[in-house]
Design an enzyme around this catalytic site. Structure first.
Site, PDB file in Angstrom:
ATOM      1  N   PHE A 155       0.187   6.629   7.536  1.00 30.63           N
ATOM      2  CA  PHE A 155       0.574   6.357   8.928  1.00 30.63           C
ATOM      3  C   PHE A 155       1.617   7.336   9.454  1.00 30.63           C
ATOM      4  CE2 PHE A 155       4.172   4.239   6.879  1.00 30.63           C
ATOM      5  CZ  PHE A 155       5.210   4.556   7.750  1.00 30.63           C
ATOM      6  N   LYS A 179     -10.640   9.163   7.364  1.00 30.62           N
ATOM      7  CA  LYS A 179     -10.328   7.724   7.431  1.00 30.62           C
ATOM      8  C   LYS A 179      -8.827   7.660   7.696  1.00 30.62           C
ATOM      9  CE  LYS A 179      -8.648   4.533   5.883  1.00 30.62           C
ATOM     10  NZ  LYS A 179      -7.503   3.837   6.531  1.00 30.62           N
ATOM     11  N   SER A 232       0.860   6.497  -0.472  1.00 29.78           N
ATOM     12  CA  SER A 232       1.838   6.038  -1.465  1.00 29.78           C
ATOM     13  C   SER A 232       1.313   6.252  -2.891  1.00 29.78           C
ATOM     14  CB  SER A 232       2.142   4.560  -1.229  1.00 29.78           C
ATOM     15  OG  SER A 232       0.944   3.825  -1.329  1.00 29.78           O
ATOM     16  N   CYS A 287       7.573  11.849   3.984  1.00 30.36           N
ATOM     17  CA  CYS A 287       7.475  11.995   2.530  1.00 30.36           C
ATOM     18  C   CYS A 287       8.483  13.021   2.018  1.00 30.36           C
ATOM     19  CB  CYS A 287       6.078  12.412   2.126  1.00 30.36           C
ATOM     20  SG  CYS A 287       5.617  13.958   2.893  1.00 30.36           S
ATOM     21  N   GLU A 388      10.785   3.532  -3.418  1.00 29.33           N
ATOM     22  CA  GLU A 388      10.719   4.379  -2.221  1.00 29.33           C
ATOM     23  C   GLU A 388      10.908   3.438  -1.029  1.00 29.33           C
ATOM     24  OE1 GLU A 388       6.869   6.035  -1.120  1.00 29.33           O
ATOM     25  OE2 GLU A 388       7.844   7.681  -0.074  1.00 29.33           O
TER      26      GLU A 388
HETATM   27  P1  NAD Z   1      -0.528   3.915   2.017  1.00 24.18           P
HETATM   28  O1  NAD Z   1      -0.690   4.384   0.632  1.00 24.18           O
HETATM   29  O2  NAD Z   1      -0.271   2.476   2.252  1.00 24.18           O
HETATM   30  O3  NAD Z   1      -1.845   4.257   2.879  1.00 24.18           O
HETATM   31  C1  NAD Z   1      -2.399   5.561   2.888  1.00 24.18           C
HETATM   32  C2  NAD Z   1      -3.886   5.444   3.179  1.00 24.18           C
HETATM   33  O4  NAD Z   1      -4.500   4.695   2.133  1.00 24.18           O
HETATM   34  C3  NAD Z   1      -4.215   4.704   4.472  1.00 24.18           C
HETATM   35  O5  NAD Z   1      -5.299   5.348   5.104  1.00 24.18           O
HETATM   36  C4  NAD Z   1      -4.560   3.317   4.008  1.00 24.18           C
HETATM   37  O6  NAD Z   1      -5.512   2.706   4.852  1.00 24.18           O
HETATM   38  C5  NAD Z   1      -5.149   3.546   2.640  1.00 24.18           C
HETATM   39  N1  NAD Z   1      -4.887   2.442   1.701  1.00 24.18           N
HETATM   40  C6  NAD Z   1      -3.815   1.614   1.685  1.00 24.18           C
HETATM   41  N2  NAD Z   1      -3.896   0.750   0.654  1.00 24.18           N
HETATM   42  C7  NAD Z   1      -5.042   1.026   0.011  1.00 24.18           C
HETATM   43  C8  NAD Z   1      -5.681   0.495  -1.146  1.00 24.18           C
HETATM   44  N3  NAD Z   1      -5.145  -0.502  -1.834  1.00 24.18           N
HETATM   45  N4  NAD Z   1      -6.846   1.029  -1.538  1.00 24.18           N
HETATM   46  C9  NAD Z   1      -7.379   2.058  -0.872  1.00 24.18           C
HETATM   47  N5  NAD Z   1      -6.817   2.622   0.227  1.00 24.18           N
HETATM   48  C10 NAD Z   1      -5.673   2.115   0.666  1.00 24.18           C
HETATM   49  O7  NAD Z   1       0.599   4.811   2.688  1.00 24.18           O
HETATM   50  P2  NAD Z   1       1.277   4.660   4.111  1.00 24.18           P
HETATM   51  O8  NAD Z   1       2.175   3.470   4.097  1.00 24.18           O
HETATM   52  O9  NAD Z   1       0.268   4.772   5.194  1.00 24.18           O
HETATM   53  O10 NAD Z   1       2.148   6.001   4.164  1.00 24.18           O
HETATM   54  C11 NAD Z   1       3.415   6.104   3.586  1.00 24.18           C
HETATM   55  C12 NAD Z   1       3.337   6.641   2.172  1.00 24.18           C
HETATM   56  O11 NAD Z   1       2.695   7.910   2.168  1.00 24.18           O
HETATM   57  C13 NAD Z   1       4.697   6.895   1.554  1.00 24.18           C
HETATM   58  O12 NAD Z   1       4.653   6.498   0.214  1.00 24.18           O
HETATM   59  C14 NAD Z   1       4.889   8.399   1.686  1.00 24.18           C
HETATM   60  O13 NAD Z   1       5.773   8.974   0.754  1.00 24.18           O
HETATM   61  C15 NAD Z   1       3.495   8.852   1.461  1.00 24.18           C
HETATM   62  N6  NAD Z   1       3.280  10.193   1.990  1.00 24.18           N
HETATM   63  C16 NAD Z   1       3.214  11.223   1.098  1.00 24.18           C
HETATM   64  C17 NAD Z   1       3.049  12.509   1.562  1.00 24.18           C
HETATM   65  C18 NAD Z   1       2.991  13.655   0.609  1.00 24.18           C
HETATM   66  O14 NAD Z   1       2.702  14.747   1.057  1.00 24.18           O
HETATM   67  N7  NAD Z   1       3.232  13.485  -0.680  1.00 24.18           N
HETATM   68  C19 NAD Z   1       2.939  12.754   2.932  1.00 24.18           C
HETATM   69  C20 NAD Z   1       2.987  11.681   3.812  1.00 24.18           C
HETATM   70  C21 NAD Z   1       3.157  10.398   3.318  1.00 24.18           C
END
Ligand code: NAD
Length: 503
Positions: A155, A179, A232, A287, A388
């Site tokens: 997000f 997605k 995440s 991130c 985090e």
């Molecule tokens: P998230 O992991 O909850 O969701 C990311 C994506 O995965 C979304 O599209 C979501 O719909 C999907 N998703 C969520 N739960 C799922 C599951 N159980 N099974 C399959 N798909 C699933 O992350 P978020 O809250 O949207 O974003 C924040 C996180 O992203 C933080 O941990 C941040 O550090 C990380 N992030 C990392 C980077 C990087 O470059 N390393 C960059 C941006 C964000």
């Protein structure tokens, strides 16, 4: 998108057109600054998924065969269109994510850099040629697209992270299915329309909104060849395990806990400016946000005082207001998690320096607000350190020496970004060579690599071998072919032998 009363219905973008799909499930989309529901997101059915993957597979066959000149013409046009729609994209980001407009424009700028890099794809895809490796034999190599790639994005960067992936995947000749995060789906739809206006053939870039079942369908579908994920750590790990078990190429970037070491020889005003901005910008939902300040020796008291002054000065407002420094956090659940973690640290004996838990933003009482928060004397066993937090919370850990700080960073499971503030070149060099982290800033708090390098963390911040965008992005979205070739002038000149070929 179509308007129904006050909320927008947000559709998919399948095979060159907005599509309602056949799924009956929907998800509300919020404006986190007001708490109001602003959209109703349609979630895909299995049938929608099949239609999207089938369109991608068909599109990949012809797009992968199209000339580099035609591919780059589309990318140049897309770059121009995105640049001309920065305001519109930024408004969509702020409305669904909450970050301030200038920050939203900043992330679009970094996305534009990746499109610009991708415009150089004819040079980036140049192969190699070795003449006469054996008598009459030449060897050459080139790279081909992998086919259909799905991108699953978080997000916190509704435009930048999709642009880390899609221009690279498309420039290298793949079809790409995005997605997006269900919290911030609208900017992705505008990107789809801009790709189409740029002349991208139907099915090469599609947007499919969905839940875990949709994601699982993408991870296991026989016609999906690669998965790019950013989100995440637990989800990144899960995605990697499932998709690799189904034979897909995977890059999955995970979460972070980025430490900044501040040495006593640093310019502490400069360090406090940067640490505060990197901790509270975008409400800490980056991130690469600095979430741990590692204060070394004598630096600690003064640094904490200076960061406190800056934290109290942060203007927390609706991101649409021109003087806002910081907006809300993404969901009520995120707010609750942040408050709980801060309270646990306080109960465990950490010192509350700035407490943003009770922040109220006048006129926006239903928004998801947390104010800048600074917690000192945090210990490594506290959840404020181990988790985090992904909110506007800076924890301060005090250590005696640079070496202690490096040990702390290397003991942490994450390895996304880190920074050092110092006036000593020797200390900086020791730091850059000793930390087990993928992206390092020296007096730079958010060391997000430019597009012609690649972005990626180490340890629990990245699963898979390849970093994202840049040269490693080209490599991830392609696979190599090596051709050994002989054109004998006569049949007998080729010298066939029953022995293994030697040169
Ligand atoms: P998230 O992991 O909850 O969701 C990311 C994506 O995965 C979304 O599209 C979501 O719909 C999907 N998703 C969520 N739960 C799922 C599951 N159980 N099974 C399959 N798909 C699933 O992350 P978020 O809250 O949207 O974003 C924040 C996180 O992203 C933080 O941990 C941040 O550090 C990380 N992030 C990392 C980077 C990087 O470059 N390393 C960059 C941006 C964000």
């Amino acid at each position: 998108m179509t308007t129904t009363l006050e909320t927008l219905t947000i559709n998919h973008f399948i095979n060159g057109a907005e599509a309602e799909g056949t799924g009956t499930a929907t998800k509300p989309v919020y404006n986190p600054a007001t708490g109001a529901v602003t959209g109703e997101l349609r979630l895909a059915s299995r049938e929608d998924l099949e239609a999207t993957v089938a369109a991608a597979k068909k599109a990949a066959e012809s797009w992968g065969d199209i000339s580099l000149a035609k591919r780059t013409a589309v990318l140049f046009k897309f770059r121009e269109l995105v640049a001309n729609h920065v305001d519109e994209l930024a408004q969509l980001i702020t409305a669904e994510h909450g970050k301030v407009l200038s920050d939203a424009k900043g992330e679009i700028g970094r996305g534009l850099e990746v499109i610009e890099f991708a415009c150089g794809i004819p040079t980036l895809l140049k192969g190699e040629y070795s003449d006469q490796v054996s008598t009459g034999i030449d060897v050459f190599s080139f790279r081909e697209p992998i086919g259909v790639v799905a991108g699953i994005t978080p997000f916190n960067f509704p435009v930048m992270v999709p642009l880390w992936m899609a221009p690279m995947a498309i420039a290298t000749g793949n079809a790409f299915i995005l997605k997006p995060s269900g919290n911030v789906p609208s900017a992705a739809m505008l990107l789809a329309r801009l790709f189409q206006q740029a002349g991208l053939p139907d099915g090469v870039f599609q947007v499919l909104h969905g839940d875990r079942e949709t994601i699982s369908g993408l991870l296991t579908h026989p016609d999906v060849d690669g998965i790019s994920f950013v989100g995440s750590t637990p989800v990144a790990k899960h995605i990697t395990e499932v998709a690799t078990a189904h034979g897909k190429r995977v890059q999955a970037l995970g979460g972070a806990k980025n430490h900044a070491i501040i040495l006593p020889d640093a310019d502490l005003d400069n360090a406090a400016d940067h640490v505060a901005a990197a901790a509270f910008g975008s409400a800490g939902q980056r991130c690469m946000a600095i979430s741990v300040a590692v204060a070394v020796g004598d630096a600690a008291d003064l640094l904490v005082r200076k960061v406190k002054e800056r934290a109290l000065d942060v203007k927390v407002k609706n991101g649409t207001e021109s003087d806002a420094d910081m907006g809300p956090v993404i969901t009520p659940a995120s707010k609750q998690f942040i408050l709980k973690t801060v309270t646990e640290a306080e109960q465990a004996g950490a010192a509350m320096v700035v407490d943003g838990r009770d922040l109220v933003v006048p006129g926006h009482e239903d928004g998801f607000w947390v104010g800048p928060t600074v917690i000192d004397h945090v210990k490594t066993e506290m959840t404020a350190y181990t988790e985090e937090i992904f909110g506007p919370v800076l924890v301060v850990v005090r250590v005696d020496t640079l070496e202690d700080g490096i040990k702390l960073i290397n003991a942490n499971p994450y390895g996304n970004g880190t920074a050092i503030f110092t006036s000593s070149g020797a200390a900086a060099r020791k730091f850059q060579r000793s930390v087990d982290v993928g992206m390092i800033g020296i007096n730079v708090p958010l060391p997000v690599p430019v597009a012609y390098y690649s972005f990626g963390g180490w340890k629990a911040s990245l699963f898979g071998d390849k970093h994202i965008y840049g040269p490693e992005g080209v490599s991830f979205y392609t696979r190599g072919k090596v051709i050994t070739s002989r054109w004998p002038e006569t049949h007998h000149a080729s010298g066939a032998s029953y022995n293994f070929p030697s040169n």
